[in-house]
Design a protein around this motif. Structure first.
Motif, short mmCIF file in Angstrom:
data_model
loop_
_atom_site.label_atom_id
_atom_site.label_comp_id
_atom_site.label_asym_id
_atom_site.label_seq_id
_atom_site.Cartn_x
_atom_site.Cartn_y
_atom_site.Cartn_z
N UNK A 124 2.02 8.62 11.43
CA UNK A 124 1.98 10.01 11.93
C UNK A 124 3.21 10.80 11.52
N UNK A 125 4.35 10.12 11.33
CA UNK A 125 5.57 10.84 10.96
C UNK A 125 5.68 11.09 9.46
N UNK A 126 4.62 10.71 8.71
CA UNK A 126 4.60 10.97 7.28
C UNK A 126 5.22 9.89 6.43
N UNK A 127 5.68 8.82 7.04
CA UNK A 127 6.26 7.72 6.26
C UNK A 127 5.19 6.68 5.97
N UNK A 128 5.49 5.81 5.01
CA UNK A 128 4.54 4.77 4.64
C UNK A 128 4.37 3.76 5.78
N UNK A 129 3.13 3.41 6.06
CA UNK A 129 2.85 2.42 7.09
C UNK A 129 3.17 1.02 6.59
N UNK A 130 3.10 0.82 5.27
CA UNK A 130 3.36 -0.49 4.67
C UNK A 130 4.23 -0.30 3.44
N UNK A 131 4.82 -1.38 2.96
CA UNK A 131 5.61 -1.30 1.75
C UNK A 131 4.71 -0.86 0.61
N UNK A 132 5.07 0.19 -0.11
CA UNK A 132 4.18 0.73 -1.14
C UNK A 132 4.07 -0.16 -2.38
N UNK A 133 5.06 -1.00 -2.62
CA UNK A 133 5.01 -1.83 -3.83
C UNK A 133 5.86 -3.07 -3.63
N UNK A 134 5.67 -4.02 -4.53
CA UNK A 134 6.47 -5.24 -4.57
C UNK A 134 6.71 -5.59 -6.03
N UNK A 142 -12.67 4.34 14.42
CA UNK A 142 -11.53 5.27 14.49
C UNK A 142 -10.39 4.73 15.34
N UNK A 143 -10.73 4.03 16.43
CA UNK A 143 -9.67 3.50 17.28
C UNK A 143 -8.80 2.48 16.58
N UNK A 144 -9.38 1.79 15.60
CA UNK A 144 -8.63 0.75 14.91
C UNK A 144 -7.60 1.27 13.94
N UNK A 145 -7.71 2.54 13.56
CA UNK A 145 -6.74 3.12 12.62
C UNK A 145 -6.07 4.35 13.22
N UNK A 146 -6.08 4.43 14.54
CA UNK A 146 -5.48 5.58 15.21
C UNK A 146 -4.01 5.72 14.80
N UNK A 147 -3.61 6.95 14.47
CA UNK A 147 -2.24 7.20 14.06
C UNK A 147 -1.98 7.04 12.59
N UNK A 148 -2.99 6.58 11.84
CA UNK A 148 -2.84 6.42 10.40
C UNK A 148 -3.61 7.51 9.66
N UNK A 149 -3.11 7.89 8.51
CA UNK A 149 -3.82 8.80 7.63
C UNK A 149 -3.80 8.21 6.23
N UNK A 150 -4.68 8.73 5.37
CA UNK A 150 -4.87 8.13 4.05
C UNK A 150 -4.69 9.22 3.00
N UNK A 151 -3.53 9.20 2.40
CA UNK A 151 -3.12 10.25 1.47
C UNK A 151 -3.87 10.12 0.15
N UNK A 210 0.85 -1.20 0.00
CA UNK A 210 0.00 0.00 0.00
C UNK A 210 0.87 1.24 0.00
N UNK A 211 0.52 2.20 -0.86
CA UNK A 211 1.32 3.40 -1.01
C UNK A 211 0.70 4.63 -0.37
N UNK A 212 -0.55 4.57 0.10
CA UNK A 212 -1.18 5.80 0.60
C UNK A 212 -1.65 5.72 2.05
N UNK A 213 -1.31 4.65 2.77
CA UNK A 213 -1.56 4.62 4.21
C UNK A 213 -0.29 5.14 4.89
N UNK A 214 -0.43 6.23 5.61
CA UNK A 214 0.73 6.91 6.17
C UNK A 214 0.71 6.89 7.69
#
Length: 768
Positions: free
Chosen positions: A162-172, A197-206, A156-160
């Motif tokens: 809190x520090x602005x980095x990717x939460x998961x590897x954007x590609x394979x 909301x509690x389940x995705x706390x700290x994540x944002x979706x770019x 996933x490339x758009x789950x971020x």
């Protein structure tokens, strides 16, 4: 749990378990023969690569039983379909656009979707993007249990973070046939409205387009791949080409993603489509596909890839794309079939666990007919205790999402929730049998006018010849005229006693089938916000029973009542002794049958003015059970001011059921007020009643569709308004004089269906 294999940015030979297993077998065999074989040279370019994919599988590992609605092929047939493509072209990769799990049927749901992950592992799924349902139990569950039990990687490339980095590897990058194929993942930007909301706390979706394009640029600049495919958990609202590539939110994605992306496997909206879409940057059209859902189809995109081409985009040519229907199209894969069979056995055993209890049966409506086996035929045109109960449950499950009312389609109710002696215990199996489709609950923004339109669509439409009665949550009540023309049957619609406003937007919970316009209810597919609650219908039932402190009992009140044939007022209005007649229907739910005598009454301020017997004979394929012809004689004993007109309400009620409807009547001004002293009903002298109209217990007065109940404990008093009419008579027939009256019925009437959870015993008790 199985240890999760270490993931690397690039995997050779496709990275799939089935290919690794095959290569291992070759290696072992070769070593056993004592022969050293060098690794084969890369396949000569260009190479033909097949990408096959699914989306929104939602744990549908079991195939549908044969029948008119059968469409789900099941995991074993899906596996065979993938293997059939691999047999044609060894250079095949199997991918998913998300929602592999969650919103699952009971067979997978009862084991937290472990059987589904096992089946996908056995099929050799290469890579997936997470969908919103992968986060149903929160990111900790996804990051831990789900990913550990998945022998494929998630990108996933758009789950971020809190520090602005990717939460998961954007590609394979998967290498197969000498060609490197990069898979980028992306998830709908509406995620915050879809899960807790509690389940995705700290994540944002770019933003999807920017995230994908930045990732694609990185891949091209670093020369990491020869082709790029997007696995996108977002999709078009419908399956039309305009919805896929037009001037809308999804079209902006389908066109706006970099032209270096040669194919988009989309999902989330459960639509089926296969189109070539021209990127906005003017490069060659790309394949954009979605399979529908539940493994009903397999998407196949065939591309020719030339790693030696001069520019990156020139490396890929889309040869073809298609959706392959799967139901009963292939013999089941025995390996996957064994996984499914084991899951079925566990579900059968777990299905006997008790999850709650009922005090009486919640039944569907029934015709008078019997089928060939002697079983009563369910009547989908009739209001039922089960349909209303399920609507109540689904509203309760989505109030946190802002839902104000809920509606349930009768076709989604496949079995009754029957009382089982001695204690009414409800098992997992019984609850799952009521709603076996595992639809998700969707909160739809609808105007009052659109709600009225949906209610109108209960009768036959241009695409449906039958009547389908929607279950309604408590608080939503309405009247209708069964004799009116198409499109004009619905009278007054009330939510919690207040008339709905055609221009106001309300939040309405329906299942995902209705949300897309299923069964001809196109009003629900209105293009307004459709927020997936992340809950499956069975899950909402389980949560409801888990929270109960006493057995649930059915509400026998009709939440919709037919009113027709209302006699028109004579010139100058009704006078004392004039009569008002009407035809009433849908007064009794079919579950009550003909237990005991039934009558309907009309009263004003608690004083009964008329009554009539109710005919409870069942009318097949209709909602008219409980019919009565009621005639009300305009009483004496009312004072009327010279100023008017003023609206009063005539209450229609069926004892023992909770069915009540208020019909507004407009009284004209009298030439002069006539006051008649009330005749006391209690011979014991008492102090005069308080004159302060705000004092509890004061007779209700005033205009509007919901006048005070009058003298009743718990009534809601309000100050008298200028021009109000006051009923001062008693229950005797010898009270005063009626001044000149004029009668006007505003619409078909106001329904106030009081939820009285009385069972048949209550009706019999009332009759006794």
């Amino acid at each position: 749990m199985r240890p999760r294999p270490t993931a690397s940015p690039q995997r050779e030979n496709g990275g799939g378990r089935r290919r690794r297993a095959a290569l291992s077998l070759v290696a072992v065999t070769t070593m056993g023969l004592g022969v050293l074989v060098a690794a084969p040279a890369a396949q000569a370019a260009p190479a033909t690569i097949d990408i096959v994919g699914i989306n929104d599988f939602h744990g549908r590992i079991e195939a549908d039983a044969p029948g008119s609605r059968a469409s789900i092929a099941g995991a074993a047939v899906l596996s065979s379909a993938v293997k059939a493509v691999e047999a044609e072209n060894a250079n095949t990769l199997f991918v998913s656009a998300g929602d592999n799990i969650g919103a699952s049927t009971f067979t997978s749901f009862i084991q937290d979707d472990e059987p589904t992950l096992d089946a996908l592992n056995a099929m050799g799924l290469d890579v997936s993007t997470p969908g919103n349902h992968e986060f149903d139990k929160g990111q900790l569950d996804f990051n831990g249990r789900v990913r550990t039990n998945s022998e494929f990687d998630y990108v996933n490339a758009n789950i971020m973070k809190a520090d602005g980095t990717n939460a998961y590897r954007p590609y394979e990058v998967e290498t197969i046939g000498g060609v490197r194929v990069a898979f980028i993942g992306a998830l709908t930007e509406s995620m915050p409205t879809l899960v807790s909301p509690g389940g995705i706390e700290g994540l944002s979706f770019a933003p999807i387009v920017k995230s994908v394009n930045d990732t694609a640029r990185q891949i091209v600049e670093a020369d990491e791949a020869d082709a790029i495919v997007l696995l996108l958990h977002e999709g078009a609202e419908t399956g039309t080409e305009a919805a896929v590539s037009g001037d809308n939110a999804f079209g902006a994605i389908a066109r706006g993603v970099s032209g270096d992306v040669s194919a988009i496997f989309s999902g989330h909206t459960h639509q089926g489509y296969d189109y070539l879409v021209q990127p906005s940057d003017g490069k060659a059209p790309r394949a954009v596909v979605q399979t529908g859902s539940y493994g009903t189809n397999l998407a196949r995109v065939t591309m020719s890839v030339d790693p030696e081409a001069a520019t990156f985009r020139d490396k890929v040519t889309i040869a073809s794309s298609e959706l392959i229907p799967l139901y009963d199209a292939y013999d089941p894969d025995p390996v996957v079939e064994a996984i499914v069979d084991a899951a079925v056995a566990v579900a059968r055993d777990r299905g006997q666990e008790v999850i709650g209890s009922v005090g009486d049966s919640f039944d569907r409506a029934y015709d008078s007919l019997l089928d060939s086996s002697g079983i009563p035929v369910a009547n989908r045109a009739g209001e039922s205790t089960l349909g209303n109960f399920v609507a109540d449950v689904q509203l309760s499950a989505t109030t946190a999402n802002g839902a104000q009312l809920a509606l349930m389609n009768p076709g989604g109710l496949r079995e009754d929730l029957s009382y089982v002696a001695p204690d009414g215990a409800v098992t997992y199996e019984a609850a799952a049998a009521v709603q076996p489709f595992a639809n998700t609950l969707v909160v739809v923004d609808m105007t009052g006018a659109e709600i009225r339109q949906a209610l109108e669509q209960q009768w036959p439409t241009a695409t449906r010849s039958t009547t389908l009665k929607l279950g309604t949550s408590a608080g939503l009540t309405y009247t209708y005229d069964p004799t009116a023309d198409t499109g004009s049957r619905i009278g007054d619609v009330f939510l919690e006693g207040a008339a709905i406003n055609d221009a106001v937007v309300y939040k309405v919970t329906v299942n995902s089938f209705l949300a897309t316009g299923g069964d001809g209810f196109t009003a629900f597919a209105n293009g307004r916000a459709h927020a997936d609650s992340g809950k499956v219908d069975l899950q909402s039932q389980l949560e409801y029973f888990d929270a109960q402190t006493e057995p649930s009992s059915p509400d026998f009140a009709s939440r919709s009542v037919g009113v027709s044939g209302v006699a028109p007022a004579p010139a100058g209005g009704f006078e004392a002794g004039d009569t008002v007649s009407m035809s009433l229907s849908s007064l009794v739910l079919s579950q009550l049958g003909s237990d005991g005598p039934v009558s309907v009454t009309a009263s004003l301020d608690g004083v009964e003015l008329a009554s009539a017997p109710v005919d409870v004979t069942v009318l097949d394929a209709a909602d008219e059970q409980g019919r009565a012809a009621l005639t009300v004689t305009v009483p004496e004993g009312i004072t009327a001011p010279t100023a008017g007109p003023v609206t009063r309400s005539l209450r229609i009620a069926v004892a023992g059921t909770g069915t009540e409807v208020d019909l507004p009547i407009v009284f004209a001004a009298a030439a002069a007020p006539v006051v008649v002293d009330p005749t006391p009903t209690d011979p014991t002298p008492t102090d005069p009643a308080p004159t302060d109209p705000t004092t509890p217990g004061t007779p209700g007065t005033g205009a509007g569709a919901a006048p005070g109940a009058g003298n009743g404990a718990g009534s809601t008093p309000r100050p008298a308004a200028a021009g109000d009419l006051a009923f001062t008579g008693s229950d005797t027939a010898t009270t005063g004089l009626l001044a000149a009256l004029a009668l006007m019925f505003a619409g078909a009437g106001v329904l106030t269906a009081t939820r009285l959870r009385r069972r048949r015993a209550l009706l019999v008790e009332t009759a006794d």
